[in-house]
Design an enzyme around this catalytic site. Structure first.
Site, PDB file in Angstrom:
ATOM      1  N   ARG A  53      48.477  41.176  30.284  1.00  0.00           N
ATOM      2  CA  ARG A  53      48.569  42.625  30.054  1.00  0.00           C
ATOM      3  C   ARG A  53      49.635  42.961  29.018  1.00  0.00           C
ATOM      4  O   ARG A  53      49.387  43.741  28.094  1.00  0.00           O
ATOM      5  CB  ARG A  53      48.859  43.365  31.369  1.00  0.00           C
ATOM      6  CG  ARG A  53      47.687  43.352  32.341  1.00  0.00           C
ATOM      7  CD  ARG A  53      48.035  44.044  33.639  1.00  0.00           C
ATOM      8  NE  ARG A  53      49.179  43.394  34.260  1.00  0.00           N
ATOM      9  CZ  ARG A  53      49.915  43.908  35.226  1.00  0.00           C
ATOM     10  NH1 ARG A  53      49.653  45.111  35.697  1.00  0.00           N
ATOM     11  NH2 ARG A  53      50.921  43.250  35.740  1.00  0.00           N
ATOM     12  N   ASN A  69      45.200  45.008  35.687  1.00  0.00           N
ATOM     13  CA  ASN A  69      44.586  43.948  36.474  1.00  0.00           C
ATOM     14  C   ASN A  69      43.559  44.555  37.419  1.00  0.00           C
ATOM     15  O   ASN A  69      43.748  45.673  37.917  1.00  0.00           O
ATOM     16  CB  ASN A  69      45.631  43.192  37.301  1.00  0.00           C
ATOM     17  CG  ASN A  69      46.485  42.271  36.455  1.00  0.00           C
ATOM     18  OD1 ASN A  69      46.121  41.906  35.348  1.00  0.00           O
ATOM     19  ND2 ASN A  69      47.634  41.881  36.981  1.00  0.00           N
TER      20      ASN A  69
END
Length: 90
Positions: free
Chosen positions: A19, A37
């Site tokens: 990320r 996520n």
């Protein structure tokens, strides 16, 4: 002309700075959006920007950061969305 894409990345993509690395790559390209996520272990991205720059992000997503092991990248063009910056969501 800007467009928005939805990207789902699967493989070993959680716990490997995917990320944060996506945010850094997107910001370097001038792309706005979100990354988060998913409960199934995948990473979900929505990104808005110039189509050529979005393509560069998609190519990067297929590799990801060094510790990632990407098995698939699904990309879908969606209705344009405006984002402020690029955000990692929890």
């Amino acid at each position: 002309m800007v467009q928005t894409v939805s990207i789902i990345v699967t493989g070993k993509v959680q716990g490997v700075f995917y990320r944060q690395s996506t945010k850094e790559k997107a910001m370097a390209l001038g792309i706005t959006g979100i990354v988060k996520n998913q409960p199934d272990g995948s990473v979900f991205i929505q990104a808005t920007g110039d189509p050529g720059l979005l393509n560069q992000l998609i190519v990067w997503c297929r590799q990801g950061p060094s510790q990632a092991e990407v098995t698939s990248v699904q990309v879908e063009t969606i209705e344009p969305r405006a984002f402020i910056g690029f955000t990692v969501q929890r």
